[in-house]
Scaffold this motif. Structure first.
Motif: not given
Length: 191
Positions: A154-179
C-alpha cells in the motif's frame, strides 16, 4: 548470454522509460553501476547487500552506487567512484556501455543507472562500512520471469505491485529490481 551479446543488444536497443511511480517532489541526484562480469562465458550482475546498521535501506540488496557529490564531474563519475569506494573496483577495470533511463524513487532520489562490463580478471573487496556482502546473480536467472514474484503493498492509499527476486542474501526488490528488470527487457528486444 555473455558480455559480447550484451554489448550488441544494449547498444542496438532503444531506451524505454521504466514502469515506475510518478512523484513530483524535488529529488536528489544519484547514480548506480550495473556491473556485469562473465563467469564461465555467462554474464552475471554483481550486487551488494547493505549492512543492517545503516540508517537508510539497512540490509537491502543494491547495485553499487550513491549520491552525486560536487566533486563528481558527472553522474557517470558518481557511479564509478561509488563502485571503487564500495567494492574496490578501479574505473580502469570497467568499460561503461551506456546509461539506462533515470529512475525516480519514493525515498527522494533520481537514480541514473550505468551499465559497465568488468574486465574478466577483475576481483573485488567489500568496504565493510558500506557493504555487508557482495555476490553474483546470473543474467539468465534474472531474465527468467518465472524467478520473480509479485510484491503488493500500500502506498498513498493505493495497492502497488512490485517484483521481487529471492537471493541467498535476501530479497531483491524496489528500485534495484526495477532497474535490473528494465535492463533485461532491453536485452530481450530482437536485434
Amino acid at each position: 548470454m555473455n558480455s559480447e551479446h550484451i554489448m550488441a543488444r544494449f547498444q542496438l536497443s532503444p531506451i524505454t522509460a521504466p514502469n515506475q511511480l510518478k512523484d513530483t517532489r524535488k529529488k536528489r541526484a544519484s547514480a548506480v553501476m550495473l556491473p556485469i562480469i562473465d563467469i564461465d562465458n555467462h554474464a552475471h550482475i554483481l550486487l551488494c547487500k547493505r549492512p543492517t546498521y545503516l540508517h537508510h535501506h539497512p540490509g537491502e540488496i543494491c547495485l553499487p552506487g550513491g549520491k552525486y557529490e560536487q566533486s563528481d564531474i558527472k553522474l557517470r563519475t558518481t557511479a564509478l567512484r561509488e563502485l571503487k569506494e564500495e567494492l574496490n573496483i578501479a574505473p580502469s577495470n570497467v568499460t561503461v556501455l551506456g546509461q539506462l533511463p533515470e529512475y525516480s524513487t519514493l525515498t527522494g532520489f533520481n537514480i541514473s543507472p550505468f551499465v559497465g562490463l568488468l574486465n574478466k580478471a577483475t576481483t573485488w573487496e567489500n568496504d565493510h562500512n558500506e557493504v555487508q556482502a557482495s555476490f553474483l546473480l546470473s543474467l539468465s536467472d534474472l531474465s527468467n520471469d518465472a524467478n520473480w514474484q509479485p510484491l503488493p503493498f500500500q502506498r498513498f492509499g493505493k495497492t502497488i505491485t512490485l517484483q521481487g527476486f529471492a537471493t541467498q542474501h535476501g530479497l531483491l526488490w524496489g528500485a534495484t529490481a526495477s532497474i535490473i528488470k528494465n535492463f533485461t527487457k532491453q536485452l530481450a528486444l530482437p536485434v
